[in-house]
Motif scaffolding. Structure first.
Motif, PDB file in Angstrom:
ATOM      1  N   LEU A  64      -6.043 -16.270  15.615  1.00  0.00           N
ATOM      2  CA  LEU A  64      -5.338 -15.737  14.443  1.00  0.00           C
ATOM      3  C   LEU A  64      -3.826 -15.864  14.623  1.00  0.00           C
ATOM      4  N   ARG A  65      -3.341 -15.520  15.805  1.00  0.00           N
ATOM      5  CA  ARG A  65      -1.907 -15.625  16.085  1.00  0.00           C
ATOM      6  C   ARG A  65      -1.453 -17.078  15.915  1.00  0.00           C
ATOM      7  N   GLN A  66      -2.221 -18.013  16.456  1.00  0.00           N
ATOM      8  CA  GLN A  66      -1.865 -19.423  16.355  1.00  0.00           C
ATOM      9  C   GLN A  66      -1.879 -19.897  14.906  1.00  0.00           C
ATOM     10  N   TRP A  67      -2.854 -19.449  14.118  1.00  0.00           N
ATOM     11  CA  TRP A  67      -2.934 -19.825  12.709  1.00  0.00           C
ATOM     12  C   TRP A  67      -1.689 -19.339  11.971  1.00  0.00           C
ATOM     13  N   LYS A 125       9.031 -10.866  15.906  1.00  0.00           N
ATOM     14  CA  LYS A 125      10.005 -10.724  14.813  1.00  0.00           C
ATOM     15  C   LYS A 125       9.284 -10.428  13.508  1.00  0.00           C
ATOM     16  N   THR A 126       9.972  -9.750  12.604  1.00  0.00           N
ATOM     17  CA  THR A 126       9.376  -9.438  11.307  1.00  0.00           C
ATOM     18  C   THR A 126       9.246 -10.696  10.456  1.00  0.00           C
ATOM     19  N   PHE A 127       8.288 -10.658   9.543  1.00  0.00           N
ATOM     20  CA  PHE A 127       8.129 -11.776   8.600  1.00  0.00           C
ATOM     21  C   PHE A 127       9.398 -11.923   7.759  1.00  0.00           C
ATOM     22  N   GLU A 128      10.019 -10.810   7.442  1.00  0.00           N
ATOM     23  CA  GLU A 128      11.247 -10.834   6.652  1.00  0.00           C
ATOM     24  C   GLU A 128      12.351 -11.619   7.371  1.00  0.00           C
ATOM     25  N   ALA A 129      12.387 -11.535   8.697  1.00  0.00           N
ATOM     26  CA  ALA A 129      13.382 -12.278   9.481  1.00  0.00           C
ATOM     27  C   ALA A 129      13.235 -13.786   9.295  1.00  0.00           C
ATOM     28  N   TYR A 130      12.041 -14.229   8.906  1.00  0.00           N
ATOM     29  CA  TYR A 130      11.797 -15.651   8.662  1.00  0.00           C
ATOM     30  C   TYR A 130      11.957 -16.023   7.198  1.00  0.00           C
ATOM     31  N   GLY A 131      12.434 -15.073   6.399  1.00  0.00           N
ATOM     32  CA  GLY A 131      12.710 -15.365   5.001  1.00  0.00           C
ATOM     33  C   GLY A 131      11.515 -15.260   4.074  1.00  0.00           C
ATOM     34  N   LEU A 176      -8.220  -9.087   1.577  1.00  0.00           N
ATOM     35  CA  LEU A 176      -7.092  -8.410   2.212  1.00  0.00           C
ATOM     36  C   LEU A 176      -6.142  -7.875   1.148  1.00  0.00           C
ATOM     37  N   SER A 177      -5.424  -6.852   1.498  1.00  0.00           N
ATOM     38  CA  SER A 177      -4.402  -6.302   0.618  1.00  0.00           C
ATOM     39  C   SER A 177      -3.256  -7.294   0.498  1.00  0.00           C
ATOM     40  N   PRO A 178      -2.760  -7.529  -0.719  1.00  0.00           N
ATOM     41  CA  PRO A 178      -1.610  -8.419  -0.873  1.00  0.00           C
ATOM     42  C   PRO A 178      -0.378  -7.900  -0.117  1.00  0.00           C
ATOM     43  N   GLY A 179      -0.313  -6.594   0.130  1.00  0.00           N
ATOM     44  CA  GLY A 179       0.819  -6.003   0.835  1.00  0.00           C
ATOM     45  C   GLY A 179       0.656  -5.959   2.340  1.00  0.00           C
ATOM     46  N   LEU A 180      -0.335  -6.656   2.851  1.00  0.00           N
ATOM     47  CA  LEU A 180      -0.668  -6.605   4.273  1.00  0.00           C
ATOM     48  C   LEU A 180       0.519  -6.957   5.179  1.00  0.00           C
ATOM     49  N   LEU A 181       1.326  -7.926   4.785  1.00  0.00           N
ATOM     50  CA  LEU A 181       2.449  -8.342   5.616  1.00  0.00           C
ATOM     51  C   LEU A 181       3.594  -7.335   5.594  1.00  0.00           C
ATOM     52  N   ASP A 219       2.580 -10.408  15.653  1.00  0.00           N
ATOM     53  CA  ASP A 219       1.893  -9.593  16.662  1.00  0.00           C
ATOM     54  C   ASP A 219       1.221  -8.371  16.048  1.00  0.00           C
ATOM     55  N   ALA A 220       1.948  -7.665  15.173  1.00  0.00           N
ATOM     56  CA  ALA A 220       1.388  -6.463  14.541  1.00  0.00           C
ATOM     57  C   ALA A 220       0.208  -6.805  13.642  1.00  0.00           C
ATOM     58  N   LEU A 221       0.333  -7.865  12.862  1.00  0.00           N
ATOM     59  CA  LEU A 221      -0.742  -8.269  11.961  1.00  0.00           C
ATOM     60  C   LEU A 221      -1.965  -8.739  12.741  1.00  0.00           C
ATOM     61  N   THR A 222      -1.736  -9.487  13.791  1.00  0.00           N
ATOM     62  CA  THR A 222      -2.844  -9.976  14.613  1.00  0.00           C
ATOM     63  C   THR A 222      -3.573  -8.814  15.286  1.00  0.00           C
ATOM     64  N   ALA A 223      -2.825  -7.854  15.808  1.00  0.00           N
ATOM     65  CA  ALA A 223      -3.439  -6.684  16.453  1.00  0.00           C
ATOM     66  C   ALA A 223      -4.269  -5.897  15.443  1.00  0.00           C
ATOM     67  N   TYR A 224      -3.734  -5.703  14.239  1.00  0.00           N
ATOM     68  CA  TYR A 224      -4.461  -4.988  13.198  1.00  0.00           C
ATOM     69  C   TYR A 224      -5.761  -5.712  12.843  1.00  0.00           C
ATOM     70  N   LEU A 225      -5.668  -7.011  12.578  1.00  0.00           N
ATOM     71  CA  LEU A 225      -6.857  -7.775  12.184  1.00  0.00           C
ATOM     72  C   LEU A 225      -7.887  -7.839  13.311  1.00  0.00           C
ATOM     73  N   THR A 226      -7.415  -7.944  14.536  1.00  0.00           N
ATOM     74  CA  THR A 226      -8.329  -7.968  15.675  1.00  0.00           C
ATOM     75  C   THR A 226      -9.133  -6.677  15.737  1.00  0.00           C
TER      76      THR A 226
END
Length: 93
Positions: free
Chosen positions: A19-22, A42-48, A69-74, A81-88
């Motif tokens: 998942l992290r790699q994807w 880093k936050t997704f926001e940091a990547y624009g 999934l919730s559209p607000g998931l990110l 890292d946070a998203l991958t840990a949650y989904l795992t």
């Protein structure tokens, strides 16, 4: 900025690392960030990523995990890292 190229579902069993790699691959292709510049803490926001792209990532991720999934998931889990840990945990991987 947004490229519609599809990132394939990870081969083999779905794992935290897969998942992290994807997610890294998705940012590399769709947000056009060099792989070496991606810091998974880093936050997704940091990547624009704006709300439109965040919803698109969530939609593409639904196909990978084969689950709604919730559209607000990110916004709830603000880094790879946070998203991958949650989904795992959620998917019991």
């Amino acid at each position: 900025m947004f490229n519609r190229k599809k990132i394939k579902r990870p081969q083999g069993p779905l794992t935290e690392q897969a998942l992290r790699q994807w997610l890294v691959d998705y940012l590399v292709v769709h947000v056009e960030i060099p792989r070496e510049d991606i810091d998974t803490s880093k936050t997704f926001e940091a990547y624009g990523l704006d709300s439109r792209v965040a919803v698109q990532v969530s939609g593409a991720l639904e196909k990978v995990i084969e689950r709604r999934l919730s559209p607000g998931l990110l916004y709830e889990h603000q880094s790879i890292d946070a998203l991958t840990a949650y989904l795992t945990a959620e998917l019991k991987l």
